[in-house]
Design an enzyme around this catalytic site. Structure first.
Site, mmCIF file in Angstrom:
data_model
loop_
_atom_site.group_PDB
_atom_site.id
_atom_site.type_symbol
_atom_site.label_atom_id
_atom_site.label_comp_id
_atom_site.label_asym_id
_atom_site.label_seq_id
_atom_site.Cartn_x
_atom_site.Cartn_y
_atom_site.Cartn_z
ATOM 1 N N GLU A 186 141.404 10.220 -51.833
ATOM 2 C CA GLU A 186 141.322 8.754 -51.818
ATOM 3 C C GLU A 186 140.043 8.269 -52.494
ATOM 4 O OE1 GLU A 186 143.952 7.451 -47.975
ATOM 5 O OE2 GLU A 186 142.037 8.418 -47.558
ATOM 6 N N GLU A 233 147.626 14.809 -45.481
ATOM 7 C CA GLU A 233 147.679 14.298 -44.107
ATOM 8 C C GLU A 233 148.987 14.587 -43.378
ATOM 9 O OE1 GLU A 233 144.490 11.759 -46.082
ATOM 10 O OE2 GLU A 233 146.364 12.744 -46.648
#
Length: 268
Positions: free
Chosen positions: A122, A142
């Site tokens: 990110e 994730e």
């Protein structure tokens, strides 16, 4: 040559030299994973750089040979949070204070020297230019631990690369090589591991060759108008745009061209 300013707080190093800020996440014992203290320090750094007109480019990277950043530090206290508790506490600026930040009008280069996973990926998505070592690996992993890439990972990846490529990563949590991410268009340049610094410096030099006020205007215009049509965006009188149009840089650029010499940018 400008003075070197170096700060090391909470395992994050900030160095400012010759108009370039280098931010290094240095938590090698956890592959540069970010905990709450490190996240807070990163936010402080971005805010400091936002208010420093002398800085014309930023390089963000991870310390050591193994990792750029592998995301959130999955320590015992982090694991104790439920998904809803984590979601409720999300930073508006995204992971590391950067992945969703829209107020930093300085070009950010991600120097990806190893694993860029989860929140680390990110941070990469929050950069403007990405230079990767050939050994680098990228992924929004994730789902493999029952979580979600909520700090911009899901929403930005699908906007930055072709839909099926993005979904192929998001729905599997798989890791992708630097060369694969380059083919998707997320990475600007892939180089042998030992050539990463030289490649980053080439990009920095090209940024510094441009008028600082123009570069800031470009960055602000892009980040502040992505929701508009091109025609609507052109009509906005953004602060950095107006400053660039009436800047000493603008006059110097014309003079240098006429005098057939390299410009010396005032930066204002």
């Amino acid at each position: 040559m400008s003075a070197v300013v170096e700060e090391r707080v909470d395992q994050v190093t900030l160095t400012i030299e010759d108009h370039v800020a280098t931010v290094v996440i240095d938590r090698q014992h956890v592959l540069n994973a970010v905990d709450a203290t490190t996240h807070a320090r990163l936010n402080e750094i971005w805010e400091q750089l936002e208010n420093d007109p002398s800085v014309r480019a930023v390089v963000v990277t991870g310390a050591g040979p193994r990792a750029f950043c592998v995301g959130a530090d999955m320590s015992a206290d982090a694991v104790d949070k439920t998904g809803l508790e984590y979601w409720a506490g999300l930073d508006p600026n995204g992971f590391g204070g950067l992945s969703l930040r829209t107020t930093l009008d300085i070009p950010v280069i991600a120097r990806v020297n190893g694993y860029a996973l989860g929140g680390g990926m990110e941070i990469v998505l929050g950069a403007d230019i990405v230079v990767a070592a050939s050994r680098a690996k990228f992924g929004l992993t994730e789902p493999r631990v029952g979580r979600l890439a909520l700090d911009g990972g899901i929403h930005q990846l699908v906007r930055r690369v072709p839909y099926t490529q993005a979904m192929g990563m998001l729905l599997t949590g798989r890791k992708a090589s630097a060369s694969e991410m380059h083919a998707m268009g997320l990475v600007n340049e892939v180089v042998p591991d030992e050539e990463v610094d030289a490649a980053v410096q080439r990009w920095v030099d090209q940024i510094l060759a441009c008028a600082p006020t123009s570069v800031r205007a470009v960055k602000q215009m892009v980040t502040q108008t992505s929701h508009l049509t091109a025609k609507e965006a052109r009509g906005l009188r953004l602060p950095a745009l107006m400053a660039a149009l009436d800047s000493e840089d603008s006059a110097e650029g014309v003079r240098a061209f006429q005098e057939k010499r390299p410009p010396v940018w005032p930066g204002r």
